[in-house]
Design a protein around this motif. Sequence first.
Motif, mmCIF file in Angstrom:
data_model
loop_
_atom_site.group_PDB
_atom_site.id
_atom_site.type_symbol
_atom_site.label_atom_id
_atom_site.label_comp_id
_atom_site.label_asym_id
_atom_site.label_seq_id
_atom_site.Cartn_x
_atom_site.Cartn_y
_atom_site.Cartn_z
ATOM 1 N N ARG A 167 33.655 23.230 90.897
ATOM 2 C CA ARG A 167 34.130 22.561 92.104
ATOM 3 C C ARG A 167 35.531 21.985 91.915
ATOM 4 N N GLY A 168 35.847 21.515 90.713
ATOM 5 C CA GLY A 168 37.154 20.918 90.480
ATOM 6 C C GLY A 168 38.294 21.864 90.785
ATOM 7 N N GLU A 169 38.197 23.089 90.265
ATOM 8 C CA GLU A 169 39.253 24.072 90.496
ATOM 9 C C GLU A 169 39.399 24.401 91.974
ATOM 10 N N VAL A 170 38.257 24.579 92.646
ATOM 11 C CA VAL A 170 38.279 24.906 94.075
ATOM 12 C C VAL A 170 38.869 23.751 94.869
ATOM 13 N N ALA A 171 38.481 22.525 94.531
ATOM 14 C CA ALA A 171 38.963 21.352 95.263
ATOM 15 C C ALA A 171 40.479 21.221 95.153
ATOM 16 N N LEU A 172 41.019 21.473 93.965
ATOM 17 C CA LEU A 172 42.467 21.375 93.796
ATOM 18 C C LEU A 172 43.190 22.460 94.595
ATOM 19 N N ALA A 173 42.602 23.643 94.680
ATOM 20 C CA ALA A 173 43.194 24.704 95.505
ATOM 21 C C ALA A 173 43.179 24.279 96.975
ATOM 22 N N GLU A 174 42.095 23.624 97.386
ATOM 23 C CA GLU A 174 42.014 23.123 98.764
ATOM 24 C C GLU A 174 43.034 22.025 99.002
ATOM 25 N N HIS A 175 43.217 21.154 98.013
ATOM 26 C CA HIS A 175 44.245 20.114 98.128
ATOM 27 C C HIS A 175 45.633 20.735 98.308
ATOM 28 N N ALA A 176 45.906 21.766 97.536
ATOM 29 C CA ALA A 176 47.205 22.438 97.625
ATOM 30 C C ALA A 176 47.422 23.018 99.019
ATOM 31 N N ALA A 177 46.365 23.590 99.610
ATOM 32 C CA ALA A 177 46.468 24.166 100.959
ATOM 33 C C ALA A 177 46.729 23.078 101.998
ATOM 34 N N ILE A 178 46.101 21.925 101.811
ATOM 35 C CA ILE A 178 46.314 20.801 102.732
ATOM 36 C C ILE A 178 47.763 20.339 102.667
ATOM 37 N N VAL A 179 48.276 20.170 101.452
ATOM 38 C CA VAL A 179 49.653 19.711 101.284
ATOM 39 C C VAL A 179 50.635 20.736 101.843
ATOM 40 N N ASP A 180 50.339 22.003 101.639
ATOM 41 C CA ASP A 180 51.214 23.061 102.159
ATOM 42 C C ASP A 180 51.304 22.980 103.678
ATOM 43 N N ALA A 181 50.169 22.773 104.337
ATOM 44 C CA ALA A 181 50.165 22.673 105.796
ATOM 45 C C ALA A 181 50.922 21.430 106.259
ATOM 46 N N ILE A 182 50.733 20.327 105.559
ATOM 47 C CA ILE A 182 51.457 19.098 105.918
ATOM 48 C C ILE A 182 52.958 19.297 105.747
ATOM 49 N N SER A 183 53.359 19.949 104.650
ATOM 50 C CA SER A 183 54.791 20.153 104.394
ATOM 51 C C SER A 183 55.423 21.074 105.431
ATOM 52 N N ARG A 184 54.632 21.978 105.998
ATOM 53 C CA ARG A 184 55.133 22.884 107.044
ATOM 54 C C ARG A 184 55.092 22.235 108.427
ATOM 55 N N ARG A 185 54.584 20.992 108.483
ATOM 56 C CA ARG A 185 54.447 20.258 109.742
ATOM 57 C C ARG A 185 53.527 20.985 110.719
ATOM 58 N N ASP A 186 52.560 21.710 110.161
ATOM 59 C CA ASP A 186 51.592 22.452 110.970
ATOM 60 C C ASP A 186 50.356 21.574 111.147
ATOM 61 N N GLU A 187 50.307 20.848 112.243
ATOM 62 C CA GLU A 187 49.241 19.877 112.467
ATOM 63 C C GLU A 187 47.869 20.525 112.545
ATOM 64 N N GLU A 188 47.778 21.653 113.235
ATOM 65 C CA GLU A 188 46.487 22.325 113.374
ATOM 66 C C GLU A 188 45.983 22.833 112.026
ATOM 67 N N ALA A 189 46.876 23.421 111.250
ATOM 68 C CA ALA A 189 46.479 23.950 109.946
ATOM 69 C C ALA A 189 46.087 22.820 108.996
ATOM 70 N N ALA A 190 46.802 21.706 109.046
ATOM 71 C CA ALA A 190 46.480 20.568 108.188
ATOM 72 C C ALA A 190 45.113 20.000 108.543
ATOM 73 N N ASN A 191 44.863 19.867 109.827
ATOM 74 C CA ASN A 191 43.567 19.385 110.301
ATOM 75 C C ASN A 191 42.447 20.310 109.852
ATOM 76 N N ALA A 192 42.637 21.609 110.049
ATOM 77 C CA ALA A 192 41.608 22.594 109.689
ATOM 78 C C ALA A 192 41.380 22.621 108.180
ATOM 79 N N ALA A 193 42.461 22.567 107.396
ATOM 80 C CA ALA A 193 42.330 22.621 105.942
ATOM 81 C C ALA A 193 41.590 21.402 105.401
#
Length: 214
Positions: A167-193
């Motif tokens: 779970r640790g490895e998967v969770a960090l990959a999910e964290h990275a996806a969340i940060v990527d969406a936030i950095s792109r200012r993609d509100e829908e993607a950040a919410n979904a991630a």
Amino acid sequence: MSQMRAPSKDAYMLILEAIDQGTYRPGDRLVESELAERFGVSRTPIREALQRLETQSLLARDGRSLIVASLDHNQMAELYVVRTELEGLAARLAARHATEEEIRVLRDMVEEDRALLGDPPALSRANRRFHKMIHLASHNRYLVQQLDLVHRSMALMATTSLAAEGRGEVALAEHAAIVDAISRRDEEAANAALRDHISTAFVTRLKHDSRKGA
């Protein structure tokens, strides 16, 4: 001699932090005299703090004793519903309002937390810091307050989903996806991630707890 002293914090916050950090786990009995000695405060503020925590359902009665409360299956499910909605909103607002410095900190957290893989308790603490950073990056004080309440209740769970194998490895990959969406200012993607991240954590916890109880 007291084990710790923090005069800048009141008894309520000291006990609350001890529960959140796992010093006291669900089912542990809390005794006024022992808490007063541990935190270096008198018994009166300890008593008042215990009453407050009981009112908030963070403590429960076991005969004449107070113990750290635990969540049953339905309570846990209800908590995850609320958490999913609020965390998703926090990510959406972070994508809109986060400063570049806050985004940089989030990226650094993901990278630094890789060193904690294999240490579920440490990764769990890092996970809380990561989510707290997203809450703050939403720049909505009322949302942060509500999420603080939710995360206090999360401390009543006896295990962390990050203890499940892989779970640790998967969770960090999910964290990275969340940060990527936030950095792109993609509100829908950040919410979904963020919502997907919480949903996966809940499923993982249910599977882990069911195996443990088998």
